[in-house]
Design a protein around this motif. Structure first.
Motif, PDB file in Angstrom:
ATOM      1  N   PRO A 210       1.460  11.997  -4.913  1.00 14.10           N
ATOM      2  CA  PRO A 210       2.896  12.301  -4.798  1.00 14.10           C
ATOM      3  C   PRO A 210       3.193  13.446  -3.837  1.00 14.10           C
ATOM      4  O   PRO A 210       4.193  13.407  -3.126  1.00 14.10           O
ATOM      5  CB  PRO A 210       3.298  12.639  -6.234  1.00 14.10           C
ATOM      6  CG  PRO A 210       2.017  12.940  -6.959  1.00 14.10           C
ATOM      7  CD  PRO A 210       0.981  12.106  -6.304  1.00 14.10           C
ATOM      8  N   ALA A 211       2.330  14.459  -3.813  1.00 16.26           N
ATOM      9  CA  ALA A 211       2.581  15.573  -2.891  1.00 16.26           C
ATOM     10  C   ALA A 211       2.478  15.111  -1.440  1.00 16.26           C
ATOM     11  O   ALA A 211       3.287  15.503  -0.588  1.00 16.26           O
ATOM     12  CB  ALA A 211       1.576  16.698  -3.162  1.00 16.26           C
ATOM     13  N   LEU A 212       1.499  14.263  -1.137  1.00 14.06           N
ATOM     14  CA  LEU A 212       1.369  13.715   0.209  1.00 14.06           C
ATOM     15  C   LEU A 212       2.560  12.842   0.547  1.00 14.06           C
ATOM     16  O   LEU A 212       3.070  12.880   1.672  1.00 14.06           O
ATOM     17  CB  LEU A 212       0.068  12.911   0.306  1.00 14.06           C
ATOM     18  CG  LEU A 212      -0.178  12.168   1.624  1.00 14.06           C
ATOM     19  CD1 LEU A 212      -0.248  13.138   2.791  1.00 14.06           C
ATOM     20  CD2 LEU A 212      -1.453  11.336   1.542  1.00 14.06           C
ATOM     21  N   ASN A 213       3.021  12.067  -0.406  1.00 15.34           N
ATOM     22  CA  ASN A 213       4.177  11.194  -0.184  1.00 15.34           C
ATOM     23  C   ASN A 213       5.408  12.015   0.187  1.00 15.34           C
ATOM     24  O   ASN A 213       6.156  11.661   1.117  1.00 15.34           O
ATOM     25  CB  ASN A 213       4.438  10.369  -1.443  1.00 15.34           C
ATOM     26  CG  ASN A 213       5.495   9.313  -1.224  1.00 15.34           C
ATOM     27  OD1 ASN A 213       5.547   8.674  -0.180  1.00 15.34           O
ATOM     28  ND2 ASN A 213       6.364   9.142  -2.207  1.00 15.34           N
TER      29      ASN A 213
ATOM     30  N   SER B 100       0.819  -1.209   0.000  1.00 19.07           N
ATOM     31  CA  SER B 100       0.000   0.000   0.000  1.00 19.07           C
ATOM     32  C   SER B 100       0.855   1.262   0.000  1.00 19.07           C
ATOM     33  O   SER B 100       0.410   2.313  -0.474  1.00 19.07           O
ATOM     34  CB  SER B 100      -0.942   0.001   1.201  1.00 19.07           C
ATOM     35  OG  SER B 100      -0.219   0.056   2.413  1.00 19.07           O
ATOM     36  N   ARG B 101       2.094   1.178   0.506  1.00 19.05           N
ATOM     37  CA  ARG B 101       2.962   2.361   0.517  1.00 19.05           C
ATOM     38  C   ARG B 101       3.321   2.799  -0.899  1.00 19.05           C
ATOM     39  O   ARG B 101       3.573   3.985  -1.149  1.00 19.05           O
ATOM     40  CB  ARG B 101       4.231   2.081   1.317  1.00 19.05           C
ATOM     41  CG  ARG B 101       3.993   1.935   2.820  1.00 19.05           C
ATOM     42  CD  ARG B 101       5.253   1.524   3.561  1.00 19.05           C
ATOM     43  NE  ARG B 101       6.285   2.535   3.475  1.00 19.05           N
ATOM     44  CZ  ARG B 101       7.498   2.337   2.946  1.00 19.05           C
ATOM     45  NH1 ARG B 101       7.795   1.161   2.432  1.00 19.05           N
ATOM     46  NH2 ARG B 101       8.370   3.314   2.918  1.00 19.05           N
ATOM     47  N   GLN B 102       3.352   1.841  -1.820  1.00 20.49           N
ATOM     48  CA  GLN B 102       3.668   2.206  -3.203  1.00 20.49           C
ATOM     49  C   GLN B 102       2.593   3.091  -3.806  1.00 20.49           C
ATOM     50  O   GLN B 102       2.875   3.907  -4.693  1.00 20.49           O
ATOM     51  CB  GLN B 102       3.831   0.941  -4.036  1.00 20.49           C
ATOM     52  CG  GLN B 102       4.972   0.033  -3.570  1.00 20.49           C
ATOM     53  CD  GLN B 102       5.042  -1.249  -4.366  1.00 20.49           C
ATOM     54  OE1 GLN B 102       4.309  -1.420  -5.344  1.00 20.49           O
ATOM     55  NE2 GLN B 102       5.923  -2.154  -3.964  1.00 20.49           N
ATOM     56  N   ARG B 103       1.374   2.949  -3.312  1.00 20.21           N
ATOM     57  CA  ARG B 103       0.282   3.760  -3.836  1.00 20.21           C
ATOM     58  C   ARG B 103       0.446   5.226  -3.487  1.00 20.21           C
ATOM     59  O   ARG B 103      -0.087   6.096  -4.187  1.00 20.21           O
ATOM     60  CB  ARG B 103      -1.055   3.248  -3.302  1.00 20.21           C
ATOM     61  CG  ARG B 103      -1.421   1.834  -3.761  1.00 20.21           C
ATOM     62  CD  ARG B 103      -2.692   1.361  -3.093  1.00 20.21           C
ATOM     63  NE  ARG B 103      -3.763   2.330  -3.237  1.00 20.21           N
ATOM     64  CZ  ARG B 103      -4.767   2.462  -2.387  1.00 20.21           C
ATOM     65  NH1 ARG B 103      -4.818   1.692  -1.301  1.00 20.21           N
ATOM     66  NH2 ARG B 103      -5.700   3.375  -2.577  1.00 20.21           N
TER      67      ARG B 103
END
Length: 445
Positions: free
Chosen positions: A424-427, A415-418
């Motif tokens: 992307p900004a949240l990541n 799920s971390r890959q999602r």
């Protein structure tokens, strides 16, 4: 904790407080009929519980306490201090300080307490301040760290003892341990999941229940272990001979809930179609309880005001059923697997209280395995609806992710890959927050 004779006991750091319930209260509850007097006897207009501090100071903060009735408190501890007899007509308290267990003999007269006498105490098991995991009798046994204790019908005490290796980053090892009435310590279970398990309780079916944890992300976890224990069950209280059961009291929420359950009974004046399901409802209730329906059903404002059936597109029928019960009764049990759907629908239908309640269920049910999915959901809600409705929940989920990023990394891999793909900004924001936290921790060292 109760001794079954009208006394409640609670821990206060190193002291024990006793709350003595008035005889009239116990008589009314059926636990002391003799003291209650004859039927119709006059009782004091106002009774108050008496609170006192037992004449005992524990050598360290009390981390657990149980009451053992006389039938289970007869055996003499197999090692330790003191030589007084363990038998007593009033049972005893067993107090734990996370590294040792002590037995406190009851009762103690008010005159003795006023004269400065102390409760008779006896080491049951362990050694104060000496932390280890060692089985054995009395003072040969060792405890590491535990919070909470429970006892079975035979007087055996159970606790979750936590041992942490400074060189092990996977969390503490937790052992379920039993202490017999004679003070013999035995380890029963050693392969528990590595979390802070504590506050044990024995369920009526004989399972040992352990709660977890001291961190927000792991709140609400419950571990059940089938040990075939014999719980201490409260004896049924006698009732008046052949006394007819009184009818339950009526209430507006209960009556409106019954009205909803009775549909269709011919009283509904509106049908709401959600997916393939139709809900028969009452316009007046929906208009009074929900601003969305008040606006939609207002006379002259929309054609819906005269329609016999309305559509609610893009809504989950199960979530709407829970929302409808909340509108009628003011409350609804929200299952964790439906909480997100209810929160979204409540926000859409202008019900901020229900939305907040559903978000609370989401926050309470998050785990290291689901935190990424919940983050992406809350992030999407904020992107489409703005921060006002879901911003606080999103902040809580971000904090949980950052605080437990090592556990998330181990358990929530796919799920971390999602995160990088869908947000992307949240990541990037989460990555920066993790780095900042690690920098702060390294400076503290």
């Amino acid at each position: 904790m109760s001794d079954g004779a009208g006394n409640l006991y609670s821990c206060d750091l190193t002291r024990i407080r006793r709350i003595q319930l008035p005889a009239a209260w116990r008589a009314a509850a059926g636990c002391d009929a003799a003291e209650g007097g004859a039927a119709g006897a006059a009782q004091p207009a106002r009774a108050a519980a008496a609170v006192s501090t037992l004449p005992y100071v524990a050598p360290d903060c009390i981390s657990g306490m149980v009451f053992l009735p006389p039938a289970t408190a007869q055996q003499e501890p197999s090692g330790g201090e003191g030589g007084q007899q363990a038998s007593s007509g009033a049972g005893c308290l067993v107090v734990g300080t996370s590294t040792a267990l002590y037995r406190l003999q009851l009762p103690m007269s008010e005159a003795a307490a006023a004269g400065g006498a102390h409760l008779q105490t006896q080491l049951l098991a362990g050694c104060e301040g000496d932390r280890d995991i060692t089985d054995g009798p009395g003072d040969q046994a060792r405890f590491s760290s535990f919070v909470g204790m429970t006892s079975d019908a035979a007087g055996n005490i159970y606790l979750a003892d936590e041992f942490r290796d400074d060189f092990d980053d996977d969390g503490p090892c937790v052992h379920v341990r039993r202490v017999s009435p004679a003070g013999v310590v035995t380890t029963l279970v050693t392969d528990l999941p590595r979390h802070h398990w504590w506050s044990p309780a024995i369920l009526p079916n004989g399972y040992l229940a352990l709660g977890s944890s001291r961190t927000r992300l792991l709140q609400g976890r419950l571990l059940l272990i089938d040990l075939g224990l014999a719980p201490v069950l409260q004896q049924p209280r006698p009732t008046a001979d052949d006394a007819p059961a009184s009818a339950p009291g009526r209430s507006l929420p209960a009556d409106l809930g019954a009205l909803l359950d009775a549909q269709p009974d011919g009283t509904a004046d509106l049908t709401i179609r959600v997916g393939e399901r139709r809900f028969h409802v009452h316009r007046a209730i929906l208009s009074a309880r929900c601003d969305y329906f008040k606006q939609r059903l207002a006379g002259g404002a929309f054609e819906d005001a005269r329609a016999a059936e309305l559509d609610l597109p893009d809504a989950d029928p199960d979530a709407f059923a829970l929302l409808l019960r909340w509108l009628y009764t003011g409350g609804a049990g929200i299952p964790p697997d439906q909480a997100r759907g209810v929160a979204e629908l409540a926000d859409r239908l202008l019900l901020p209280e229900l939305c907040a309640a559903a978000q609370g269920v989401v926050a309470a049910s998050v785990t290291v395995g689901t935190v990424v999915d919940y983050l992406l959901w809350a992030w999407g809600c904020c992107e489409s609806r703005g921060l006002c409705g879901f911003g606080e929940l999103l902040a809580q989920l971000k904090e949980s992710y950052v605080s437990h990023h090592e556990e998330v990394r181990r358990e929530a891999g796919p799920s971390r890959q999602r995160l990088g793909q869908e947000a992307p900004a949240l990541n990037v924001e989460l990555f920066d927050a993790v780095v900042d936290q690690q920098d702060r921790q390294s400076r503290k060292r």
